[in-house]
Write an enzyme that holds these catalytic residues in place. Sequence first.
Site, PDB file in Angstrom:
ATOM      1  N   TYR A  17      42.639  41.896  31.381  1.00  7.09           N
ATOM      2  CA  TYR A  17      43.775  41.355  32.136  1.00  7.09           C
ATOM      3  C   TYR A  17      44.761  42.460  32.493  1.00  7.09           C
ATOM      4  CZ  TYR A  17      48.083  38.814  33.084  1.00  7.09           C
ATOM      5  OH  TYR A  17      49.245  38.367  33.657  1.00  7.09           O
ATOM      6  N   GLU A  39      51.362  30.478  32.763  1.00  7.81           N
ATOM      7  CA  GLU A  39      52.607  30.970  32.153  1.00  7.81           C
ATOM      8  C   GLU A  39      53.385  29.817  31.527  1.00  7.81           C
ATOM      9  OE1 GLU A  39      53.469  33.944  31.454  1.00  7.81           O
ATOM     10  OE2 GLU A  39      52.271  35.181  32.801  1.00  7.81           O
ATOM     11  N   TRP A  47      50.192  35.119  24.777  1.00  6.56           N
ATOM     12  CA  TRP A  47      49.432  35.256  26.023  1.00  6.56           C
ATOM     13  C   TRP A  47      47.950  35.409  25.692  1.00  6.56           C
ATOM     14  CZ3 TRP A  47      49.688  33.564  30.561  1.00  6.56           C
ATOM     15  CH2 TRP A  47      48.923  34.089  31.594  1.00  6.56           C
TER      16      TRP A  47
END
Length: 187
Positions: A17, A39, A47
């Site tokens: 990512y 998000e 995350w």
Amino acid sequence: MKKTRCPWAKSENDIVYHDTEWGVPSHDDNYLFEMLILEGFQAGLSWNLILNKRENFRKAFDNFDYKKIAKYDETKLAELAQNDGIVRNKLKIAASVKNALAFMEVQKEFGSFDKYIWNFTDNKQIINNWKEISEAPATTELSDKISKDLKKRGFKFVGSTIVYSFLQAIGIVDDHLISCPYKKSAK
């Protein structure tokens, strides 16, 4: 100076990512919607957890097709709340429908969500030059402004901290450390 990846990218998913998406400018409404939803689901969680469940989220949420998500009914929401492959927060799940509807309203008004969101920076990327990850803020005046506007438009789970992470995710903000090989130089 020796170039080293930003220190938060530790797991394989984080590294992929970080190296391919984070801080890279995106103008694809489908991707922008996916990141907005992810998000929101990340709020209060890591995350890395979201990245680990990303494929499950894609399957569960029809590949983040906002037109389909906008039509989810109570049966579909209940099904999602039972899906242990995703974050099963009922408020966040319901917010995905509200956000899909609000997303399409923004598209109608501005022609695309991309035009709306990038207009806040006159279509320019903000490139910060942090030496340490601790220098990067959790919120800024820009994220405050966008958060307020999104909320006014009916979006949910779009507080300033979530919005700042979203801006990093879609490349409006480049917060790669100056020592990171993926850092863009300021123009």
